[in-house]
Design an enzyme around this catalytic site. Structure first.
Site, PDB file in Angstrom:
ATOM      1  N   LYS A  78      -4.295  -1.018   1.065  1.00 48.53           N
ATOM      2  CA  LYS A  78      -3.166  -1.891   1.382  1.00 48.53           C
ATOM      3  C   LYS A  78      -3.020  -2.004   2.892  1.00 48.53           C
ATOM      4  O   LYS A  78      -3.099  -1.008   3.607  1.00 48.53           O
ATOM      5  CB  LYS A  78      -1.883  -1.331   0.750  1.00 48.53           C
ATOM      6  CG  LYS A  78      -0.649  -2.218   0.935  1.00 48.53           C
ATOM      7  CD  LYS A  78       0.558  -1.626   0.213  1.00 48.53           C
ATOM      8  CE  LYS A  78       1.791  -2.504   0.349  1.00 48.53           C
ATOM      9  NZ  LYS A  78       2.960  -1.966  -0.384  1.00 48.53           N
ATOM     10  N   SER A 159       5.618  -5.101  -3.482  1.00 46.04           N
ATOM     11  CA  SER A 159       4.883  -5.670  -2.359  1.00 46.04           C
ATOM     12  C   SER A 159       3.372  -5.433  -2.435  1.00 46.04           C
ATOM     13  O   SER A 159       2.602  -6.059  -1.710  1.00 46.04           O
ATOM     14  CB  SER A 159       5.389  -5.055  -1.054  1.00 46.04           C
ATOM     15  OG  SER A 159       5.124  -3.653  -1.006  1.00 46.04           O
ATOM     16  N   SER A 183       7.422  -1.117  -5.661  1.00 47.02           N
ATOM     17  CA  SER A 183       6.291  -1.908  -5.174  1.00 47.02           C
ATOM     18  C   SER A 183       4.919  -1.410  -5.594  1.00 47.02           C
ATOM     19  O   SER A 183       3.911  -2.017  -5.236  1.00 47.02           O
ATOM     20  CB  SER A 183       6.338  -2.001  -3.642  1.00 47.02           C
ATOM     21  OG  SER A 183       7.440  -2.774  -3.233  1.00 47.02           O
TER      22      SER A 183
END
Length: 493
Positions: A78, A159, A183
């Site tokens: 990420k 997210s 998330s």
């Protein structure tokens, strides 16, 4: 079987048996990324040359008998984790071109254990969002689609939408993610994969771009519960560079996946039955509880009375901490700098932040600054912290009656990229089942367990006691075995 069809555990077994090499796996995933990423937009940065160099080095270590826990496994990272020498943007214009000179502790741990990094994956800007539509690099598309409406592009959740979409589309064996209010778990549920937010303090936050420091926690997403357990074993551990890191031994999480749930008491919080809940969500929840009863567990109705205050509490605490954390992005020290001839320092700040931050980030900074301002601190922020303590106490009382709690992971299946975007309150409601675990600092695991009437994945959530991820994995694996979830997204390598 194609190389990209392996689970993480299957790939590691194949590597150990000499049936494949890290170079072969890495080449297969890079090829898949090249074909599908233009559509999915899951990766912001692909580090193909570095990945192949790392894969060659990994194969050499394995040949020399020096294989690590994740030796040769291609993973996605990420773009919230700082990676030395590789651009880290947090999905924001304000960090465009920022290349960290250091490695986050979590990614350093993965590299230590032999993982190969394929690149950095997309996310909502500064992890603020539940749909992965707020990124400066553009929205991520979910590889799943509705059976009766295949042309509508769906969100992967946020997210960590890039992480979840990459794993679901078979562009990586697993991925790092972060969870501030859901998330990890919400994108995992939307994309038909597993994901765990560990206990706050289980994984170091050093080198992770901060959103809300008392809520943020790193964790993995992967195709199976066992794969998540393998990744978490590598990611977790005490870090003296993080004052909130827990100095506790890291268990063998993968071994817990085979543990029986017989005799476990599973809590069913009555407050999670929401008005207007989709019937397929309620049906899946009841089916999940029955699967556990069939394996010898006992279900117990419990009450978490302050759950109804969790969302408003979260959306006071998180923006408040974000407004403080994001004050460092001023155009002076790193990242974007917007100025004009003759402008002063204040003008530099205003231009840089107006150009660098997206609408959702600006909204949350303004909310956070407001609730921390003189005259409103006591009325909002202080009161929210008191309610947070009550939410934590609800769970502490529940642990006297149950060993784990099972709830839905999300209030719906994935929705369209163009849907709900004009209503931020509706978007915030996506976190209704997940924020309590963050406010209380508890582990939460999302497990794919069924499909909605349009063929989209739905997940269940397992919440555990502090630092008892092992029970989460045991319960999650039991649900996974019973569900036999084998459905696949339309877009995949």
């Amino acid at each position: 079987m194609r190389p990209t069809d392996h689970t993480l555990k299957g790939a590691l077994d194949a590597l150990a048996a000499g049936e494949t090499t890290s170079v072969a796996l890495t080449e297969a995933f890079l090829d898949a990324i090249g074909r599908l990423n233009p559509r999915l937009n899951a990766f912001i940065t692909v580090t193909g040359e570095k990945a192949l160099e790392a894969a060659k080095a990994s194969d050499a270590r394995r040949a020399a008998g020096k294989a690590g826990l994740l030796e040769g496994a291609p993973l996605a990272i990420k773009d919230l984790f700082c990676t030395a020498g590789v651009q880290t943007t947090a999905g924001s214009r304000i960090l465009g071109g920022f290349i960290p000179p250091y490695e986050s502790t979590v990614t350093a741990n993965l590299l230590r254990d032999g993982a190969v990094f394929l690149g950095k994956v997309n996310l909502d800007e500064f992890a603020m969002g539940s749909s992965n539509t707020t990124s400066a690099s553009g929205p991520v598309e979910n590889p799943w689609s509705r059976a009766n409406d295949p042309d509508t592009r769906l969100v992967p959740g946020g997210s960590s939408g890039g992480s979840a979409a990459a794993v679901a589309a078979r562009l990586a064996l697993g991925a790092t993610a972060t969870d501030t209010g859901g998330s990890i778990r919400q994108p995992a549920a939307f994309c038909g994969i597993a994901g765990i937010k560990p206990t706050y303090g289980r994984c170091s936050r050093f080198g992770i771009v901060a959103f809300a420091s008392s809520l943020d926690q790193a964790g993995p997403v992967a195709r199976t519960v066992e794969d998540c357990a393998i990744l978490l074993k590598s990611m977790a551990g005490f870090d003296p560079k993080d004052a909130t890191s827990a100095d506790l031994p890291v268990p063998d999480f993968a071994a817990a996946c085979g543990r029986s749930v017989k005799g476990l008491r599973i809590g069913v919080p009555k407050e999670y039955r929401l008005d207007g809940m989709a019937p397929e969500i309620e049906a899946l929840w009841q089916q999940g509880l029955q699967w556990l009863r069939d394996q010898g567990a006992e279900t117990v109705e419990i009450s978490l009375p302050h759950t109804k205050y969790a969302l408003p509490t979260y959306y006071i605490v998180a923006p408040a901490e974000a407004s403080s954390n994001l004050a460092r992005y001023d155009g002076v020290r790193f990242g974007l700098r917007e100025t004009a001839q003759g402008s002063d320092l204040r003008d530099l700040y205003e231009r840089t932040r107006a150009k660098g931050f997206g609408q959702e980030v600006r909204r949350r900074i303004m909310i956070g600054t407001y609730v921390l301002s003189a005259g409103y601190y006591d009325a909002y922020y202080l009161k929210a912290q008191k309610v947070r303590a009550l939410i934590r106490r609800d769970f502490e009382q529940a642990w006297g009656k149950v060993d784990a709690i099972v709830t839905p992971a999300t209030p719906s299946a994935a929705f369209g990229i163009e849907e709900r975007q004009d209503d931020p309150i509706t978007m915030y409601l996506n976190d209704v089942f997940t924020v309590t675990a963050n406010l209380a600092g508890l582990p939460g695991l999302a497990v794919p367990a069924g499909l909605d009437p349009q063929g989209l994945p739905l997940g269940l959530q397992v919440i555990g006691k502090p630092f008892d991820e092992e029970t989460c994995f045991a319960v999650g694996a039991a649900i996974e075995r019973a569900a036999g979830f084998t459905a696949l997204p339309r877009l995949r390598a």
